[in-house]
Design an enzyme around this catalytic site. Sequence first.
Site, PDB file in Angstrom:
ATOM      1  N   HIS A 204      -3.313  -2.937  -7.794  1.00 33.29           N
ATOM      2  CA  HIS A 204      -3.095  -3.758  -6.596  1.00 33.29           C
ATOM      3  C   HIS A 204      -2.013  -3.147  -5.696  1.00 33.29           C
ATOM      4  O   HIS A 204      -2.199  -3.028  -4.478  1.00 33.29           O
ATOM      5  CB  HIS A 204      -2.701  -5.183  -7.026  1.00 33.29           C
ATOM      6  CG  HIS A 204      -2.448  -6.107  -5.888  1.00 33.29           C
ATOM      7  ND1 HIS A 204      -3.423  -6.936  -5.369  1.00 33.29           N
ATOM      8  CD2 HIS A 204      -1.333  -6.335  -5.149  1.00 33.29           C
ATOM      9  CE1 HIS A 204      -2.913  -7.632  -4.367  1.00 33.29           C
ATOM     10  NE2 HIS A 204      -1.642  -7.287  -4.214  1.00 33.29           N
ATOM     11  N   GLU A 205      -0.909  -2.755  -6.283  1.00 35.34           N
ATOM     12  CA  GLU A 205       0.194  -2.194  -5.488  1.00 35.34           C
ATOM     13  C   GLU A 205      -0.179  -0.847  -4.878  1.00 35.34           C
ATOM     14  O   GLU A 205       0.137  -0.559  -3.726  1.00 35.34           O
ATOM     15  CB  GLU A 205       1.463  -2.078  -6.339  1.00 35.34           C
ATOM     16  CG  GLU A 205       2.116  -3.413  -6.648  1.00 35.34           C
ATOM     17  CD  GLU A 205       2.383  -4.228  -5.385  1.00 35.34           C
ATOM     18  OE1 GLU A 205       3.043  -3.732  -4.464  1.00 35.34           O
ATOM     19  OE2 GLU A 205       1.895  -5.375  -5.309  1.00 35.34           O
TER      20      GLU A 205
ATOM     21  N   GLU B  35      -3.977  -9.020   1.199  1.00 33.77           N
ATOM     22  CA  GLU B  35      -4.015  -9.353  -0.232  1.00 33.77           C
ATOM     23  C   GLU B  35      -5.432  -9.254  -0.782  1.00 33.77           C
ATOM     24  O   GLU B  35      -5.657  -8.697  -1.858  1.00 33.77           O
ATOM     25  CB  GLU B  35      -3.454 -10.764  -0.454  1.00 33.77           C
ATOM     26  CG  GLU B  35      -1.946 -10.826  -0.398  1.00 33.77           C
ATOM     27  CD  GLU B  35      -1.283  -9.825  -1.327  1.00 33.77           C
ATOM     28  OE1 GLU B  35      -1.716  -9.683  -2.487  1.00 33.77           O
ATOM     29  OE2 GLU B  35      -0.359  -9.143  -0.881  1.00 33.77           O
TER      30      GLU B  35
ATOM     31  N   HIS C  45      -2.319  -1.375  -1.841  1.00 32.86           N
ATOM     32  CA  HIS C  45      -1.546  -1.663  -0.622  1.00 32.86           C
ATOM     33  C   HIS C  45      -1.061  -0.358   0.016  1.00 32.86           C
ATOM     34  O   HIS C  45      -1.117  -0.193   1.238  1.00 32.86           O
ATOM     35  CB  HIS C  45      -0.302  -2.505  -0.950  1.00 32.86           C
ATOM     36  CG  HIS C  45      -0.544  -3.979  -1.036  1.00 32.86           C
ATOM     37  ND1 HIS C  45      -1.164  -4.701  -0.047  1.00 32.86           N
ATOM     38  CD2 HIS C  45      -0.193  -4.884  -1.992  1.00 32.86           C
ATOM     39  CE1 HIS C  45      -1.196  -5.989  -0.397  1.00 32.86           C
ATOM     40  NE2 HIS C  45      -0.623  -6.124  -1.578  1.00 32.86           N
TER      41      HIS C  45
END
Length: 275
Positions: free
Chosen positions: A136-137, A198, A140
Amino acid sequence: MKLNKIVSSLVIVVVAVSCATNPFTGKKTMAFVGNDQLFPTAFAQYNEVLAENKVVTGTSDAEMITRVGQRIAVAAERYLTANGFEGYLEDYAWEYKLIESDQVNAWCMPGGKIAFYTGILPIADNETGVAAIMGHEVAHALANHGQQRMSAAYIQQGVSVVGNVALSNDDQALGIFNQSFGVVSNVAGMLPFSRSHETEADKIGLYLMAIAGYNPDEAAELWVRMKAHSGESSTPEFLSTHPSNDSRIENLTALAPKAKEEAQKFGVTSFRPIN
Ligand SMILES: [Zn+2]
């Protein structure tokens, strides 16, 4: 004076539209600070964070962070290359560090500089949970979400950093950088990601973890644990910028089979056991 400000804003807007392409959506995104300026700043800020904190080395947890990070990085490289973005990660200098801290936090700065705080490990619970957070990070970072946050903050706060002004020489710009990339330890100063960012990071992150050989079914479970944790008295950084709610969990559950299909394209047909 006033005219100066207007002119500066116009310059910012002009630079903003010269932007970058998001390799996952193909959309042009606002990012008026280019990688050539952003990466050196990110690398310097990362080293500062490492110097100011206790970096855990030689433990099985520290080794796990490195192992997961390397696998996610390889997955990102494979995914981007397969989708016509070969060389996208050329200037990345991946690093994966575990920091001794009660903070429930984890982030990836531009250029692949990753930090996990020991405080998030109980919620991650297992290596697959770590992979879900890491995916997820990293997502981003790959989609330049931080850059877009930063660009928006510049405009909002009226900072006129244009041309070749070095980020590292400007305190206000550096402050915005740290807010935008989750480096600050002050919750109030953190800029939350938008809901669309997100959702995008959830999807890309799920693909990356699956291609890296981690079972994407665990991502929804992770966010269930996040949700339970955010109910506690003080909301930690990570959860204040990453609210976990039912729609996120439903979305991840629905996307997990797609992530498995995606992994299959890369020859990944089974996943490491979740433990
Ligand atoms: Zn996020």
